[in-house]
Design an enzyme around this catalytic site. Structure first.
Site, mmCIF file in Angstrom:
data_model
loop_
_atom_site.group_PDB
_atom_site.id
_atom_site.type_symbol
_atom_site.label_atom_id
_atom_site.label_comp_id
_atom_site.label_asym_id
_atom_site.label_seq_id
_atom_site.Cartn_x
_atom_site.Cartn_y
_atom_site.Cartn_z
ATOM 1 N N LYS A 198 0.857 -1.186 0.000
ATOM 2 C CA LYS A 198 0.000 0.000 0.000
ATOM 3 C C LYS A 198 0.892 1.235 0.000
ATOM 4 C CE LYS A 198 -1.539 2.932 2.821
ATOM 5 N NZ LYS A 198 -1.685 4.134 1.952
ATOM 6 N N GLU A 273 9.492 1.510 10.821
ATOM 7 C CA GLU A 273 10.510 2.560 10.674
ATOM 8 C C GLU A 273 9.765 3.873 10.799
ATOM 9 O OE1 GLU A 273 12.341 5.368 9.853
ATOM 10 O OE2 GLU A 273 12.797 4.859 7.771
ATOM 11 N N CYS A 312 13.461 11.096 6.596
ATOM 12 C CA CYS A 312 13.404 10.598 7.973
ATOM 13 C C CYS A 312 14.729 10.777 8.694
ATOM 14 C CB CYS A 312 12.968 9.137 7.989
ATOM 15 S SG CYS A 312 14.047 8.018 7.072
ATOM 16 N N GLU A 415 9.431 15.910 15.077
ATOM 17 C CA GLU A 415 9.845 15.814 13.686
ATOM 18 C C GLU A 415 8.993 16.744 12.830
ATOM 19 O OE1 GLU A 415 11.215 12.157 10.828
ATOM 20 O OE2 GLU A 415 9.313 11.938 11.887
#
Length: 521
Positions: A198, A273, A312, A415
């Site tokens: 997906k 992750e 990331c 983040e």
């Protein structure tokens, strides 16, 4: 309006070897973030489409007729692909790598328009994807058939072998659509699994193209399946599905937590992750020469602003020694202000737009909050003026440097996933390490110093899954990628990346069986 091909018009769900429309007939327009205009249309799948794709993957893994996901003839792991010899699986992965390089320009352009990055970044991504397929092909082909275990007697043959997990659900993010998909698909196939992928609903196009290349390479029907659609329907169903044996997710912490919770009900394997808040530690000795200073500043720019900071592992926390801070930040801000923004397909553009209006608004909110908390704006901090290369409708935001930051600021802790660099300072090595480790994440970090002993000490003390010394961002497919803390669970790439998609089995054979006589009756 968007130009429509047959698949772009809605046949972007691939299940059991067929391209399908969504069962509901729903579609979604894919937006070019450089001008906010649609340029493709894909199917908007839901739980029903997900169930169809999982059933196809289950049937392909078990060798069943697929009627109920297993079928009357199905036995787990006895489908064509898991029983394909390792050498043949490796050969197919190498064919895929060749096809990726054949289509490098087309795929690089598609990645640029889909995700907003520059075409050159897109081309580099395709090279890295091909490298990943070749690496896992070579790794699995070179392995011994099993690890012999010394049982302490010649009358026992004991070996540990590895088998595929089964049906894998692969949920990928929007920032590196094809690269992140390849880090999951290549080892999953190398190990003999089937899968349903997906992709992010806003950047699905290159993953669709990869499925086409897998089919072209000769992958059996049902092994590779894709459902395009949102996370709250397709992703959630994959995570909870009882016929899924493993779910691998790359994305945000909140969504990753939901995936883990849903997967726990069926006790499936989980790999997560979940990003990072990554420190880039610069000691004064790294800046003692003009060449060293120039390199450290240049790399700090790359660490923070590649792909508009939507990485990331972005080095979004600059932690610089106090004695060189003012000079370093002044030059960093000067160069950041000169970064050429624009449509990623245009020559000379160094940084593209953010992926969506939502992501830009998120970035603006973090910057406003940081200024309210006392940060000092050294460059950027606003939307650029529109121009011929900067459409007013595009999701552009200037590379931003925020000075005089501290750990209590939200922008330092959370983040941002945008072109925002915060600056903190330190005086001692211990303070530098403490700042670098003062995060709930632990994905990646870097240390800049000319002192070899210090480099080794600091690298050894940093609680991050990847540590660079005098560099930032490179990775190797041979080396594990993943993080400590809330950066996730498990690893991608390297031998551990292959191990995620396998189960270990111990086979113990008694070559001289006889009675034990434990019971005397």
């Amino acid at each position: 309006m968007a130009e429509k091909t047959e698949q772009q018009a809605g046949k972007t769900i691939h299940a059991g070897g067929e391209w399908l429309e969504a069962a509901s007939g729903a579609t979604r327009e894919i937006i070019d973030p450089a001008d906010a205009l649609p340029f493709a249309v894909v199917a908007e799948g839901d739980e029903k489409d997900t169930d169809i794709a999982v059933a196809a993957a289950r049937a392909a893994f078990d060798g069943s007729d697929g009627g109920d996901g297993r079928g009357s003839a199905g036995v787990r792991g006895e489908g064509a692909w898991p029983r394909t010899p390792v050498a043949e699986r490796a050969a197919l992965l190498r064919r895929v790598a060749d096809l990726l390089l054949r289509d490098r320009e087309r795929l690089g352009l598609l990645e640029s328009r889909d995700a907003g990055k520059t075409v050159e970044e897109g081309r580099v991504d395709i090279d890295c994807v091909a490298d990943a397929f070749r690496y896992f092909a070579d790794l699995v082909a070179a392995e011994a058939p099993g690890r012999v275990v010394d049982a302490g007697t010649p009358d026992v043959h004991s070996v540990v072998v590895h088998e595929p997990v089964g049906v894998c659900a692969l949920i990928t993010p929007w920032n590196y659509p094809l690269l992140q998909a390849s880090w999951k698909i290549a080892p999953a196939l190398a190990a003999g699994n089937t899968f349903v992928v997906k992709p992010s609903e806003i950047t699905p196009l290159t993953t669709i193209a990869l499925i086409e290349l897998l089919v072209e390479a000769g992958l059996p029907a049902g092994v590779a399946n894709i459902v395009t659609g949102p996370g709250h329907t397709v992703g959630a169903r994959l995570a909870e599905h009882p016929d899924v044996d493993l779910v691998s997710f790359t994305g945000g912490l909140v969504s990753g937590t939901k995936v883990a919770q849903a997967a726990a009900v069926t006790v499936k394997k989980v790999a997560l992750e979940l990003g990072g808040k990554n420190p880039n530690v610069v000691f004064a000795d790294a800046c003692a020469t003009e060449e060293g200073f120039d390199t450290a500043v240049d790399q700090a720019l790359n660490a923070a602003f590649i792909h508009s900071g939507q990485v990331c592992s972005a080095g979004s926390r600059l932690i610089v020694e106090e004695t060189v801070r003012e000079r370093f930040v002044a030059e960093l801000a000067r160069r950041a202000a000169k970064i050429r923004l624009g449509r990623g397909t245009e020559d000379g553009v160094e940084c593209g737009p953010l992926v969506s209006e939502q992501q830009r608004a998120r970035t603006e909110s973090y910057v406003a909050g940081a200024l309210a908390e006392g940060a000092v704006l050294r460059s950027g901090g606003r939307r650029p003026e529109p121009s011929a290369t900067l459409p007013a409708t595009g999701y552009f935001y200037e590379p931003t440097v925020l000075d005089q930051c501290h750990r209590e600021m939200t922008v330092v802790r959370e983040e941002v996933f945008g072109p925002v660099l915060t600056v903190e300072t330190f005086r001692t090595e211990d303070e530098a390490v403490a700042l670098a480790n003062d995060t709930e994440y632990g994905l990646a970090g870097a240390v800049w110093t000319t002192d070899a002993g210090r480099a080794r000490r600091v690298a050894g003390r940093l609680r991050h899954g990847t540590v660079w010394i005098n560099d930032f961002h490179p990775y190797l497919p041979q080396a594990e990628w993943g993080g400590f803390g809330k950066s996730g669970v498990g690893r991608e790439l390297g031998p551990s990346g292959l191990a995620e998609y396998r189960e270990a089995k111990h086979v113990y054979q008694n070559l001289a069986p006889g009675p034990v006589r434990w019971f005397t009756g």
